[in-house]
Design a protein around this motif. Structure first.
Motif, PDB file in Angstrom:
ATOM      1  N   LEU A 262      -4.956  -0.489  11.499  1.00 20.25           N
ATOM      2  CA  LEU A 262      -4.815  -0.140  10.087  1.00 20.25           C
ATOM      3  C   LEU A 262      -3.527  -0.752   9.559  1.00 20.25           C
ATOM      4  O   LEU A 262      -2.461  -0.579  10.147  1.00 20.25           O
ATOM      5  CB  LEU A 262      -4.774   1.389   9.927  1.00 20.25           C
ATOM      6  N   ASP A 263      -3.639  -1.467   8.433  1.00 21.68           N
ATOM      7  CA  ASP A 263      -2.487  -2.089   7.766  1.00 21.68           C
ATOM      8  C   ASP A 263      -2.141  -1.248   6.546  1.00 21.68           C
ATOM      9  O   ASP A 263      -2.906  -1.198   5.582  1.00 21.68           O
ATOM     10  CB  ASP A 263      -2.864  -3.524   7.366  1.00 21.68           C
ATOM     11  N   CYS A 264      -0.978  -0.584   6.595  1.00 26.78           N
ATOM     12  CA  CYS A 264      -0.577   0.352   5.533  1.00 26.78           C
ATOM     13  C   CYS A 264       0.371  -0.333   4.542  1.00 26.78           C
ATOM     14  O   CYS A 264       1.363  -0.939   4.945  1.00 26.78           O
ATOM     15  CB  CYS A 264       0.122   1.565   6.141  1.00 26.78           C
ATOM     16  N   GLY A 265       0.062  -0.190   3.256  1.00 26.44           N
ATOM     17  CA  GLY A 265       0.806  -0.940   2.252  1.00 26.44           C
ATOM     18  C   GLY A 265       0.505  -2.418   2.406  1.00 26.44           C
ATOM     19  O   GLY A 265       1.384  -3.274   2.356  1.00 26.44           O
ATOM     20  N   ALA A 266      -0.794  -2.717   2.581  1.00 21.84           N
ATOM     21  CA  ALA A 266      -1.238  -4.035   3.043  1.00 21.84           C
ATOM     22  C   ALA A 266      -1.058  -5.144   2.018  1.00 21.84           C
ATOM     23  O   ALA A 266      -1.013  -6.318   2.385  1.00 21.84           O
ATOM     24  CB  ALA A 266      -2.711  -3.961   3.453  1.00 21.84           C
ATOM     25  N   GLY A 267      -0.975  -4.792   0.736  1.00 21.77           N
ATOM     26  CA  GLY A 267      -0.866  -5.836  -0.282  1.00 21.77           C
ATOM     27  C   GLY A 267      -2.077  -6.745  -0.265  1.00 21.77           C
ATOM     28  O   GLY A 267      -3.225  -6.290  -0.189  1.00 21.77           O
ATOM     29  N   ILE A 268      -1.845  -8.061  -0.280  1.00 21.08           N
ATOM     30  CA  ILE A 268      -2.947  -9.027  -0.261  1.00 21.08           C
ATOM     31  C   ILE A 268      -3.416  -9.333   1.163  1.00 21.08           C
ATOM     32  O   ILE A 268      -4.346 -10.107   1.360  1.00 21.08           O
ATOM     33  CB  ILE A 268      -2.573 -10.342  -0.965  1.00 21.08           C
ATOM     34  N   GLY A 269      -2.753  -8.740   2.159  1.00 21.82           N
ATOM     35  CA  GLY A 269      -3.198  -8.918   3.535  1.00 21.82           C
ATOM     36  C   GLY A 269      -2.397  -9.919   4.340  1.00 21.82           C
ATOM     37  O   GLY A 269      -2.893 -10.479   5.319  1.00 21.82           O
ATOM     38  N   ARG A 270      -1.135 -10.126   3.985  1.00 17.61           N
ATOM     39  CA  ARG A 270      -0.277 -11.062   4.736  1.00 17.61           C
ATOM     40  C   ARG A 270      -0.225 -10.683   6.211  1.00 17.61           C
ATOM     41  O   ARG A 270      -0.409 -11.533   7.097  1.00 17.61           O
ATOM     42  CB  ARG A 270       1.133 -11.062   4.129  1.00 17.61           C
ATOM     43  N   ILE A 271       0.010  -9.404   6.491  1.00 17.88           N
ATOM     44  CA  ILE A 271       0.110  -8.936   7.880  1.00 17.88           C
ATOM     45  C   ILE A 271      -1.269  -8.865   8.521  1.00 17.88           C
ATOM     46  O   ILE A 271      -1.443  -9.215   9.689  1.00 17.88           O
ATOM     47  CB  ILE A 271       0.836  -7.578   7.924  1.00 17.88           C
ATOM     48  N   THR A 272      -2.261  -8.417   7.756  1.00 17.48           N
ATOM     49  CA  THR A 272      -3.633  -8.389   8.265  1.00 17.48           C
ATOM     50  C   THR A 272      -4.052  -9.778   8.734  1.00 17.48           C
ATOM     51  O   THR A 272      -4.591  -9.942   9.832  1.00 17.48           O
ATOM     52  CB  THR A 272      -4.600  -7.891   7.168  1.00 17.48           C
ATOM     53  N   LYS A 273      -3.775 -10.789   7.920  1.00 19.51           N
ATOM     54  CA  LYS A 273      -4.218 -12.158   8.219  1.00 19.51           C
ATOM     55  C   LYS A 273      -3.499 -12.757   9.417  1.00 19.51           C
ATOM     56  O   LYS A 273      -4.135 -13.347  10.303  1.00 19.51           O
ATOM     57  CB  LYS A 273      -4.000 -13.041   6.984  1.00 19.51           C
TER      58      LYS A 273
ATOM     59  N   PHE B 135      -4.285  -6.297  -5.600  1.00 16.91           N
ATOM     60  CA  PHE B 135      -3.903  -6.910  -4.325  1.00 16.91           C
ATOM     61  C   PHE B 135      -5.088  -6.925  -3.356  1.00 16.91           C
ATOM     62  O   PHE B 135      -5.337  -7.916  -2.671  1.00 16.91           O
ATOM     63  CB  PHE B 135      -2.722  -6.174  -3.692  1.00 16.91           C
ATOM     64  N   LEU B 136      -5.814  -5.808  -3.284  1.00 19.17           N
ATOM     65  CA  LEU B 136      -6.958  -5.737  -2.376  1.00 19.17           C
ATOM     66  C   LEU B 136      -8.063  -6.695  -2.809  1.00 19.17           C
ATOM     67  O   LEU B 136      -8.743  -7.286  -1.966  1.00 19.17           O
ATOM     68  CB  LEU B 136      -7.476  -4.297  -2.305  1.00 19.17           C
ATOM     69  N   ASP B 137      -8.243  -6.853  -4.114  1.00 20.75           N
ATOM     70  CA  ASP B 137      -9.220  -7.821  -4.616  1.00 20.75           C
ATOM     71  C   ASP B 137      -8.834  -9.242  -4.207  1.00 20.75           C
ATOM     72  O   ASP B 137      -9.687 -10.062  -3.857  1.00 20.75           O
ATOM     73  CB  ASP B 137      -9.327  -7.744  -6.141  1.00 20.75           C
ATOM     74  N   LYS B 138      -7.543  -9.524  -4.264  1.00 21.13           N
ATOM     75  CA  LYS B 138      -7.031 -10.848  -3.894  1.00 21.13           C
ATOM     76  C   LYS B 138      -7.132 -11.072  -2.380  1.00 21.13           C
ATOM     77  O   LYS B 138      -7.213 -12.217  -1.913  1.00 21.13           O
ATOM     78  CB  LYS B 138      -5.574 -10.976  -4.346  1.00 21.13           C
ATOM     79  N   ALA B 139      -7.131  -9.998  -1.609  1.00 20.46           N
ATOM     80  CA  ALA B 139      -7.154 -10.111  -0.148  1.00 20.46           C
ATOM     81  C   ALA B 139      -8.393 -10.857   0.338  1.00 20.46           C
ATOM     82  O   ALA B 139      -8.320 -11.654   1.279  1.00 20.46           O
ATOM     83  CB  ALA B 139      -7.090  -8.722   0.489  1.00 20.46           C
ATOM     84  N   LYS B 140      -9.522 -10.612  -0.291  1.00 18.26           N
ATOM     85  CA  LYS B 140     -10.764 -11.212   0.204  1.00 18.26           C
ATOM     86  C   LYS B 140     -10.715 -12.737   0.178  1.00 18.26           C
ATOM     87  O   LYS B 140     -10.937 -13.376   1.215  1.00 18.26           O
ATOM     88  CB  LYS B 140     -11.960 -10.652  -0.571  1.00 18.26           C
ATOM     89  N   PRO B 141     -10.366 -13.371  -0.963  1.00 16.50           N
ATOM     90  CA  PRO B 141     -10.224 -14.836  -0.916  1.00 16.50           C
ATOM     91  C   PRO B 141      -9.045 -15.300  -0.067  1.00 16.50           C
ATOM     92  O   PRO B 141      -9.115 -16.359   0.582  1.00 16.50           O
ATOM     93  CB  PRO B 141     -10.043 -15.231  -2.383  1.00 16.50           C
ATOM     94  N   TYR B 142      -7.958 -14.518  -0.036  1.00 20.52           N
ATOM     95  CA  TYR B 142      -6.778 -14.897   0.762  1.00 20.52           C
ATOM     96  C   TYR B 142      -7.119 -14.926   2.256  1.00 20.52           C
ATOM     97  O   TYR B 142      -6.683 -15.819   2.986  1.00 20.52           O
ATOM     98  CB  TYR B 142      -5.635 -13.922   0.489  1.00 20.52           C
ATOM     99  N   LEU B 143      -7.907 -13.969   2.714  1.00 23.34           N
ATOM    100  CA  LEU B 143      -8.257 -13.883   4.131  1.00 23.34           C
ATOM    101  C   LEU B 143      -9.344 -14.887   4.511  1.00 23.34           C
ATOM    102  O   LEU B 143      -9.496 -15.223   5.680  1.00 23.34           O
ATOM    103  CB  LEU B 143      -8.718 -12.464   4.486  1.00 23.34           C
TER     104      LEU B 143
END
Length: 222
Positions: free
Chosen positions: A65-76, A95-103
């Protein structure tokens, strides 16, 4: 008591308003310090890998689980390379909407995108091998941080791990009026962790960050 409740509401709403105006980019997530991202990720990876594996007492690598994930920098860059599934939670829907294209293609391994403040978020019991909490505890009051860490503890799998990585002040609590957060010193963070019923099993300082920013410490908790 009314004043305290009102102050808390303002503390959280001001932070939400701040993040709504931040561009959904790595540089935005890092407050203009996008250049430190690789140093940060490499330090985190070396720290986390010490605990992962198949041996006795080792932490599994199924779900994080990535907490305070933003756009997913740490997730990615940290969590998806190490775990089969990653869930993301952040207070800002953009930020979560942006995560999908970012990832990119790897987004298919994100199990859930939770839009929620951590003071209200309840992670699913027994789901996570690792709960990663970076650069976000300053957005929680002491009581809410303690309560959140208790909920995180219940959300861990056997041998699971909670990791806090955050700025620490030199002494006391330093408020930041710009993003409506606070920076606590290490002794205060340790005390809050203890009050949540968790123990620190490893702790280290991130190296090679710019000298003008706060020290950053990483704590592994169980």
């Amino acid at each position: 008591m009314g004043d305290i409740a009102e102050d808390q509401t303002t503390f959280y709403s001001n932070a939400e308003d701040y993040w709504k105006d931040v561009p959904p980019t790595v540089d935005g997530m890092l407050g203009g310090y996008g250049s430190i991202s690789s140093i940060d990720i490499n330090g985190s990876k070396a720290f986390l890998k010490k605990f992962l594996g198949d041996g006795e007492g080792k932490t599994g690598a199924d779900c994080a689980l990535d907490c305070g994930a933003g756009i997913g920098r740490i997730t990615k860059r940290l969590l998806l390379p190490l775990f089969k599934v990653v869930d993301m939670v952040d207070v800002t829907q953009e930020f979560l909407d942006k995560a999908k294209p970012y990832l990119g293609e790897e987004a298919q391994r994100v199990g859930n995108y939770f839009c929620c403040g951590l003071q209200e978020f309840v992670p699913e019991g027994g789901r996570y091998d690792v709960i990663w909490i970076q650069w976000v505890i300053g957005h929680l009051t002491d009581d809410h941080l303690i309560e959140f860490l208790r909920r995180c503890r219940k959300a861990l799998r056997p041998n699971g791990l909670i990791v806090i990585k955050d700025n620490v002040s030199y002494e006391g609590v330093v408020p930041d009026e710009v993003d409506s957060s606070m920076c606590r010193d290490l002794e205060i963070v340790r005390s809050l962790v203890g009050r949540a019923g968790l123990r620190i099993i490893s702790e280290e300082q991130q190296t090679n960050f710019p000298k003008e920013i706060y020290q950053v410490h990483t704590l592994a908790l169980r």
